[in-house]
Design an enzyme around this catalytic site. Sequence first.
Site, mmCIF file in Angstrom:
data_model
loop_
_atom_site.group_PDB
_atom_site.id
_atom_site.type_symbol
_atom_site.label_atom_id
_atom_site.label_comp_id
_atom_site.label_asym_id
_atom_site.label_seq_id
_atom_site.Cartn_x
_atom_site.Cartn_y
_atom_site.Cartn_z
ATOM 1 C CG ASP A 66 42.525 37.591 54.007
ATOM 2 O OD1 ASP A 66 42.595 37.498 52.761
ATOM 3 O OD2 ASP A 66 42.683 36.626 54.766
ATOM 4 C CG ASN A 135 45.948 29.967 63.236
ATOM 5 O OD1 ASN A 135 45.166 29.930 62.287
ATOM 6 N ND2 ASN A 135 46.566 31.075 63.607
ATOM 7 C CG HIS A 137 43.785 32.073 60.210
ATOM 8 N ND1 HIS A 137 45.022 32.636 59.995
ATOM 9 C CD2 HIS A 137 43.502 31.374 59.067
ATOM 10 C CE1 HIS A 137 45.447 32.312 58.786
ATOM 11 N NE2 HIS A 137 44.560 31.542 58.216
ATOM 12 C CD GLU A 142 46.195 34.893 62.432
ATOM 13 O OE1 GLU A 142 45.806 33.719 62.603
ATOM 14 O OE2 GLU A 142 47.022 35.210 61.559
HETATM 15 P P1 PGA Z 1 45.029 27.927 52.228
HETATM 16 O O1 PGA Z 1 44.857 29.084 53.280
HETATM 17 O O2 PGA Z 1 43.807 27.933 51.380
HETATM 18 O O3 PGA Z 1 46.264 28.317 51.436
HETATM 19 O O4 PGA Z 1 45.196 26.651 52.979
HETATM 20 C C1 PGA Z 1 43.708 29.120 54.085
HETATM 21 C C2 PGA Z 1 43.934 30.010 55.291
HETATM 22 O O5 PGA Z 1 45.000 29.950 55.908
HETATM 23 O O6 PGA Z 1 43.020 30.759 55.640
#
Ligand code: PGA
Length: 238
Positions: A66, A135, A137, A142
């Site tokens: 992403d 959340n 995602h 999302e």
């Molecule tokens: P993080 O992010 O590895 O910084 O926890 C993961 C995400 O939100 O997809």
Amino acid sequence: MEVKVTSNDEFAARAADYAEAAINSQSVRNLCFPTGDTPQAMYRELVRRFERGELSFAQVHAFGLDEWGDLSADDPSRCIARLRHELYDLVDLPASQIHYLEPNHSNVAQMCRQYEDEIAACGGLTLSIVGIGLNGHVGFNEPGSQVTDGTRVVSLAARTKQVASKYNLGMIPDWGVTMGLATLLASQQVLILATGEHKASIVRELLQAEPSEQLPASWFLRHPQCVLLLDEAAASEL
Ligand code: PGA
């Protein structure tokens, strides 16, 4: 979905083992790489294995999961910049085999279609490595994302924008570009990584869920070759 729990000390090596197996795959070696806090130790381990001569990325096609919208092309906080800094520039991955999402493209919808075409032209994804957000995602898919969604422009959830402050982005974008759930689900294998106590409740919710739009990661529950790799802290509510 197979759930594996390791100590925090072992986590990076176990995650790197899955990546290494895909990198040494006898067929296509196309990997989707995420950014964020979670994969960093795995990247350090992969770089160590490369430096010891145990691993080569020469045949790998690397696809970024992403990208934030609204950041300038040379912003060091961009996902592609972080992937270059943490992995791509440190190993023998040919520049021509680095694929990334470009939100500043003059026709971003067309860029997304081209990204899907590039994945298909390479023979599909061997392994998609992803994290899980607080959340639920995956990438920037999302809650409310459809299981049929491909690579596309998305609005970021309020929770994602809140969490984004930890990445020191100069500004918090309202949107991003992400590989879709359909893109990721078509991957031969999926590795979902989660570490830390702050991920324990979403991990518990995921493992109690039925696949639903409210919890995007839940679509991976029925993927035939999906591993959820947790450290003990992320597994502490199971
Ligand atoms: P993080 O992010 O590895 O910084 O926890 C993961 C995400 O939100 O997809």
